[in-house]
Design an enzyme around this catalytic site. Structure first.
Site, PDB file in Angstrom:
ATOM      1  CE  LYS A 146      -3.577   2.733   0.707  1.00  0.00           C
ATOM      2  NZ  LYS A 146      -4.483   3.084  -0.368  1.00  0.00           N
TER       3      LYS A 146
HETATM    4  N1  LIG Z   1     -10.307   7.943   1.883  1.00  0.00           N
HETATM    5  C1  LIG Z   1      -9.588   7.199   1.066  1.00  0.00           C
HETATM    6  O1  LIG Z   1      -9.623   7.362  -0.165  1.00  0.00           O
HETATM    7  C2  LIG Z   1      -8.737   6.074   1.603  1.00  0.00           C
HETATM    8  C3  LIG Z   1      -8.395   5.032   0.721  1.00  0.00           C
HETATM    9  C4  LIG Z   1      -7.637   3.972   1.199  1.00  0.00           C
HETATM   10  C5  LIG Z   1      -7.203   3.993   2.514  1.00  0.00           C
HETATM   11  N2  LIG Z   1      -7.524   5.032   3.357  1.00  0.00           N
HETATM   12  C6  LIG Z   1      -7.039   4.972   4.738  1.00  0.00           C
HETATM   13  O2  LIG Z   1      -8.131   4.526   5.554  1.00  0.00           O
HETATM   14  C7  LIG Z   1      -8.044   5.149   6.848  1.00  0.00           C
HETATM   15  C8  LIG Z   1      -9.326   5.933   7.108  1.00  0.00           C
HETATM   16  O3  LIG Z   1      -9.430   6.920   6.116  1.00  0.00           O
HETATM   17  P1  LIG Z   1     -10.763   7.784   5.917  1.00  0.00           P
HETATM   18  O4  LIG Z   1     -10.599   8.419   4.581  1.00  0.00           O
HETATM   19  O5  LIG Z   1     -11.956   6.961   6.225  1.00  0.00           O
HETATM   20  O6  LIG Z   1     -10.537   8.894   7.042  1.00  0.00           O
HETATM   21  P2  LIG Z   1     -11.617   9.725   7.896  1.00  0.00           P
HETATM   22  O7  LIG Z   1     -12.895   9.839   7.174  1.00  0.00           O
HETATM   23  O8  LIG Z   1     -10.908  10.938   8.326  1.00  0.00           O
HETATM   24  O9  LIG Z   1     -11.854   8.774   9.159  1.00  0.00           O
HETATM   25  C9  LIG Z   1     -10.841   8.600  10.106  1.00  0.00           C
HETATM   26  C10 LIG Z   1     -11.342   7.695  11.198  1.00  0.00           C
HETATM   27  O10 LIG Z   1     -10.299   7.560  12.178  1.00  0.00           O
HETATM   28  C11 LIG Z   1     -10.811   7.951  13.444  1.00  0.00           C
HETATM   29  N3  LIG Z   1      -9.770   8.545  14.279  1.00  0.00           N
HETATM   30  C12 LIG Z   1      -8.928   9.553  13.953  1.00  0.00           C
HETATM   31  N4  LIG Z   1      -8.097   9.812  14.994  1.00  0.00           N
HETATM   32  C13 LIG Z   1      -8.453   8.964  15.983  1.00  0.00           C
HETATM   33  C14 LIG Z   1      -7.952   8.729  17.289  1.00  0.00           C
HETATM   34  N5  LIG Z   1      -6.930   9.415  17.795  1.00  0.00           N
HETATM   35  N6  LIG Z   1      -8.541   7.751  18.028  1.00  0.00           N
HETATM   36  C15 LIG Z   1      -9.578   7.022  17.532  1.00  0.00           C
HETATM   37  N7  LIG Z   1     -10.091   7.189  16.293  1.00  0.00           N
HETATM   38  C16 LIG Z   1      -9.515   8.144  15.526  1.00  0.00           C
HETATM   39  C17 LIG Z   1     -11.892   8.955  13.127  1.00  0.00           C
HETATM   40  O11 LIG Z   1     -12.736   9.110  14.231  1.00  0.00           O
HETATM   41  P3  LIG Z   1     -13.521  10.520  14.484  1.00  0.00           P
HETATM   42  O12 LIG Z   1     -14.759  10.418  13.678  1.00  0.00           O
HETATM   43  O13 LIG Z   1     -13.749  10.531  15.937  1.00  0.00           O
HETATM   44  O14 LIG Z   1     -12.602  11.620  14.030  1.00  0.00           O
HETATM   45  C18 LIG Z   1     -12.560   8.274  11.929  1.00  0.00           C
HETATM   46  O15 LIG Z   1     -13.382   7.211  12.337  1.00  0.00           O
HETATM   47  C19 LIG Z   1      -6.778   6.023   6.807  1.00  0.00           C
HETATM   48  O16 LIG Z   1      -5.694   5.294   7.331  1.00  0.00           O
HETATM   49  C20 LIG Z   1      -6.582   6.294   5.328  1.00  0.00           C
HETATM   50  O17 LIG Z   1      -5.218   6.579   5.017  1.00  0.00           O
HETATM   51  C21 LIG Z   1      -8.301   6.061   2.926  1.00  0.00           C
END
Ligand SMILES: NC(=O)c1ccc[n+]([C@@H]2O[C@H](COP(=O)([O-])OP(=O)(O)OC[C@H]3O[C@@H](n4cnc5c(N)ncnc54)[C@H](OP(=O)(O)O)[C@@H]3O)[C@@H](O)[C@H]2O)c1
Length: 281
Positions: free
Chosen positions: A171
């Site tokens: 990744k």
């Molecule tokens: N979006 C994409 O296109 C994509 C694609 C592949 C992989 N990813 C990966 O997948 C993961 C999630 O991405 P996302 O796009 O879904 O991000 P997101 O919408 O910002 O969601 C982040 C999640 O992490 C939680 N979080 C953040 N800090 C935290 C902490 N200190 N303790 C507990 N929970 C915490 C957030 O909770 P709160 O709601 O409380 O903030 C939320 O549930 C990341 O690692 C990202 O790199 C993303």
């Protein structure tokens, strides 16, 4: 059909939860910010009070939180996933975390005789929302096969990379090349604009022919060097030099770096090799 828990219901986690629900799985959800759970609960998901409770109740547990810090906070401690997990559970890290953290987590799970996979995803928001992600997996292939059917609720493809930690390593490699392509497109567009070309036409054509096939071509010729060559290092170096001249003082650092690499290969007498051989010199 196995029950699942989604820890972290952000963009990716929510999409996953919705698709598991659609396919008829029992879904448990936990999120740091509780208000984000509401839409999922209205669709039939059950909220749990901690990642530990999620691991007690669900057969497959996904950590879809943001980074190493969030991941550590949901796996470790008295309310963490590890505190609730037993040997029959499938524990999955699906966020994009460091290889260092994943290796540590895989080791802890191995010591506790727990089944663990690193399973970062690709496909973005749309992939998560439509259940069409590609899962990039490290861990036991044999055990992976026993949850293929469940994973198909969220993914169109399951790509296996090897032992624990291999999925996350791929990744990170993938995101590196994708971001270089993105930056490279930005530079190409700047140069196109400076040359007086229509930006929309440049973007449209680069995204189909020939720009869109660059990765395919580079990979094919990396595996089997074309004989006779398709295009020489000598001439691509010339072209990059022309592009640099065209750019004049416009800062295009990627172009500068790539040109430097080809020029070095040329000076080392690799000029007659195929331009894709640059990755082997
Ligand atoms: N979006 C994409 O296109 C994509 C694609 C592949 C992989 N990813 C990966 O997948 C993961 C999630 O991405 P996302 O796009 O879904 O991000 P997101 O919408 O910002 O969601 C982040 C999640 O992490 C939680 N979080 C953040 N800090 C935290 C902490 N200190 N303790 C507990 N929970 C915490 C957030 O909770 P709160 O709601 O409380 O903030 C939320 O549930 C990341 O690692 C990202 O790199 C993303």
């Amino acid at each position: 059909m196995k029950s699942v828990a989604i820890i972290g219901t952000g963009i990716m986690g929510s999409g996953m939860a919705v698709n598991f629900l659609k396919q008829g799985h029992r879904v448990f959800v936990w999120n740091r910010t509780k208000s984000k759970l509401k839409p999922l609960i209205s669709l039939g998901a059950s909220a749990v009070s901690s990642p530990k409770e999620a691991a007690v109740k669900a057969e497959i547990v996904f950590d879809v939180t943001a980074n190493d810090r969030s991941s550590q906070s949901v796996w470790l401690g008295s309310r963490g996933i590890l505190a609730g997990a037993g040997y029959k559970k499938y524990l999955i890290a699906s966020g994009t975390f460091s290889a260092n953290w994943i290796d540590k987590l895989a080791k802890i799970c191995q010591q506790k005789k727990l089944t663990f996979f690193d399973m970062p995803m690709t496909g973005g928001r749309i992939g998560a929302e439509t259940g069409a992600m590609i899962l990039l997996v490290g861990g036991s292939q044999q055990k992976l096969k026993t949850i293929y059917k469940d994973l198909s609720s969220i993914a169109k493809k399951i790509a296996y990379f090897g032992k624990g930690g291999s999925g996350i390593r791929f990744k990170l490699v993938l995101n590196m090349i994708q971001s270089v392509h993105i930056v490279a497109l930005g530079e190409a567009l700047k140069l196109g604009k400076k040359s007086g070309l229509n930006l929309k036409t440049v973007g449209d054509y680069l995204s189909v022919q020939p720009g869109g096939v660059v990765t395919n071509l580079a990979w094919r010729d990396y595996q089997t060097e074309p004989k006779p060559i398709n295009f020489s290092i000598k001439w691509i170096t010339k072209d990059l030099n022309y592009a640099k001249q065209l750019a004049k003082n416009l800062p295009l650092p990627l172009l500068a770096q790539v040109y430097k690499k080809y020029l070095k290969a040329l000076k080392k007498k690799h000029g007659q090799k195929d331009w894709t051989a640059i990755n082997k010199i």
